[in-house]
Design a protein around this motif. Structure first.
Motif, PDB file in Angstrom:
ATOM      1  N   ASP A  53      -3.952  10.158   1.678  1.00  0.00           N
ATOM      2  CA  ASP A  53      -3.566  11.207   0.670  1.00  0.00           C
ATOM      3  C   ASP A  53      -2.555  10.744  -0.235  1.00  0.00           C
ATOM      4  OD1 ASP A  53      -4.944  12.658   2.269  1.00  0.00           O
ATOM      5  OD2 ASP A  53      -3.373  13.940   3.126  1.00  0.00           O
ATOM      6  N   GLY A  54      -1.516   9.973   0.202  1.00  0.00           N
ATOM      7  CA  GLY A  54      -0.436   9.608  -0.723  1.00  0.00           C
ATOM      8  C   GLY A  54      -1.072   8.682  -2.439  1.00  0.00           C
ATOM      9  N   PRO A  55      -1.922   7.556  -1.845  1.00  0.00           N
ATOM     10  CA  PRO A  55      -2.418   6.884  -2.927  1.00  0.00           C
ATOM     11  C   PRO A  55      -3.564   7.697  -3.520  1.00  0.00           C
ATOM     12  CG  PRO A  55      -2.380   5.776  -0.710  1.00  0.00           C
ATOM     13  CD  PRO A  55      -1.859   6.971  -0.492  1.00  0.00           C
TER      14      PRO A  55
ATOM     15  N   ALA B  74      -0.975  -0.353   2.939  1.00  0.00           N
ATOM     16  CA  ALA B  74      -0.185  -1.216   1.805  1.00  0.00           C
ATOM     17  C   ALA B  74      -0.173  -0.833   0.532  1.00  0.00           C
ATOM     18  CB  ALA B  74      -1.163  -2.592   1.836  1.00  0.00           C
ATOM     19  N   GLU B  75      -0.976   0.009   0.151  1.00  0.00           N
ATOM     20  CA  GLU B  75      -0.896   0.626  -1.145  1.00  0.00           C
ATOM     21  C   GLU B  75       0.220   1.676  -1.209  1.00  0.00           C
ATOM     22  OE1 GLU B  75      -5.472   1.703  -1.558  1.00  0.00           O
ATOM     23  OE2 GLU B  75      -4.549   2.399  -3.443  1.00  0.00           O
ATOM     24  N   THR B  76       0.256   2.343  -0.309  1.00  0.00           N
ATOM     25  CA  THR B  76       1.424   3.241  -0.248  1.00  0.00           C
ATOM     26  C   THR B  76       2.688   2.461  -0.415  1.00  0.00           C
ATOM     27  OG1 THR B  76       0.135   4.628   1.328  1.00  0.00           O
ATOM     28  CG2 THR B  76       2.537   5.336   1.030  1.00  0.00           C
ATOM     29  N   LEU B  77       3.098   1.669   0.530  1.00  0.00           N
ATOM     30  CA  LEU B  77       4.370   0.853   0.584  1.00  0.00           C
ATOM     31  C   LEU B  77       4.709   0.313  -1.002  1.00  0.00           C
ATOM     32  CD1 LEU B  77       4.172  -0.985   4.194  1.00  0.00           C
ATOM     33  CD2 LEU B  77       5.463   1.034   3.164  1.00  0.00           C
ATOM     34  N   GLU B  78       3.524  -0.398  -1.503  1.00  0.00           N
ATOM     35  CA  GLU B  78       3.571  -1.161  -2.762  1.00  0.00           C
ATOM     36  C   GLU B  78       4.210   0.009  -3.974  1.00  0.00           C
ATOM     37  OE1 GLU B  78      -0.008  -3.319  -3.870  1.00  0.00           O
ATOM     38  OE2 GLU B  78       0.864  -3.034  -5.941  1.00  0.00           O
ATOM     39  N   ALA B  79       3.357   1.222  -3.873  1.00  0.00           N
ATOM     40  CA  ALA B  79       3.689   2.397  -4.701  1.00  0.00           C
ATOM     41  C   ALA B  79       5.265   2.897  -4.447  1.00  0.00           C
ATOM     42  CB  ALA B  79       2.699   3.537  -4.508  1.00  0.00           C
TER      43      ALA B  79
END
Ligand code: BGC
Length: 332
Positions: A243-245, A268-273
């Motif tokens: 959901d976040g991404p 990974a995408e969430t942590l990067e954001a």
């Protein structure tokens, strides 16, 4: 004495010694081989005959693959065999069918996600009656005869999110919520925990709740619709991993600068954001640990130890703008 003479004297001394050395090496090799055989036999007698079936919510979801990884690594240590199965796309009726099949295939133990369904509970009880231990993972099925639950305290995690949002927002503003689906039990629990905190603040309002069906694409579409319909939304919370991404994609597409996003899990995408301060924070569950702990608990049970009923794994916070917090709040 000449060299030749010495050679004749030493040969009879050396030969028996060489023979003894040869015998000694041979028997140590045999002992080694024998002990290796013994190891295999004792694994076979114990856990290596144990076939564990892990039924996921969705086969190729990163979160379930992490549970699988934890379970597989641990299972290898006990010589257990792990079969990982699940529906291609989120589908509770398929989860029910797979549970039925696992029982029919005489699995020795089954790990399942709780889905709060009477037929599912009946099957869990049936398995238990047949002597097949069932452990719930990620989401509990508390009214069944499952052996134990390993996973997040989902209502507690929802409350934690509520407290964090209240603090960040200064206790005021409009909130949009994304859940995977209202029929998914862990989402209902997280939402209930969240509401119980938000309702304490008269100026914080949940204006809309939408479903992503654990699809990033759907999360993006639904978040976009929410932002069009309620442009005053300042905070958006995503209660499942993709959901976040998805929300971030919608917010970037709509050019919104003021939206603050609160996510779940550590894709990974969430942590990067979060690192780039595009997502305010994420609550990180421990799927690998869930898989490993469930198998360990099962192994203990098979060895005759009664497991504790509830094992809650940690949920740690990763906040934007705090550089060294990616390791988690417990300093790992
Ligand atoms: C939930 C899982 C779900 C996953 C979806 C997690 O937050 O705990 O139940 O399958 O998100 O991506």
């Amino acid at each position: 004495m000449s060299n030749r003479k010495w050679t004749f004297i030493l040969i009879p001394v050396f030969l028996p010694f060489a023979w003894l050395l040869f015998q000694f090496t041979l028997s140590s090799l045999q002992i080694h081989q024998f002990s290796e055989q013994l190891k295999t036999v004792s694994l076979k007698d114990g856990a290596s005959d144990t076939k564990v079936v892990l039924i996921s919510q969705e086969l190729d979801n990163y979160y379930w693959r992490s549970i699988e990884q934890g379970a597989r690594n641990e299972a290898e240590q006990y010589g257990m065999r792990l079969d990982y199965i699940g529906p291609d796309r989120i589908n509770p009726s398929e989860q029910i069918k797979l549970l039925d099949k696992a029982i029919a295939a005489k699995a020795d133990a089954i790990l399942v996600q709780g889905i709060n369904d009477p037929e599912y509970r009946r099957l869990i009880d049936k398995a238990t009656g047949l002597g097949i231990p069932v452990i719930t993972i990620d989401t509990d099925e508390p009214d069944s005869r499952r052996l134990a639950y390993v996973g997040t305290d989902n209502e507690g995690a929802g409350k934690q999110m509520g407290v964090l949002l209240a603090k960040t927002s200064g206790e005021r503003g409009d909130i949009g919520v994304m859940i995977s689906n209202e029929r998914v039990e862990n989402q209902r629990l997280r939402l209930a925990g969240f509401r119980s905190v938000i309702s304490r603040y008269p100026e914080l309002r949940i204006v809309e709740i939408r479903s992503s069906d654990i699809s990033r694409l759907q999360a993006a579409q639904q978040a976009q619709n929410m932002l069009i319909r309620y442009p005053q939304i300042r905070y958006m919370v995503g209660f499942s991993a993709l959901d976040g991404p998805g929300i971030l994609e919608a917010s970037e597409r709509s050019g919104s600068r003021s939206l603050q996003i609160f996510a779940f899990d550590d894709m990974a995408e969430t942590l990067e954001a979060v690192r780039d301060c595009k997502i305010e924070l994420t609550l990180v569950q421990q799927p690998v640990e869930m898989g490993a702990k469930a198998i360990k608990l099962l192994n203990d049970y098979l060895k005759g130890n009664d497991p504790q009923e509830l094992t809650y794994t940690r949920v740690y916070e990763v906040h934007a703008g705090i550089p060294d917090n990616m390791a988690g709040d417990d300093g790992r």
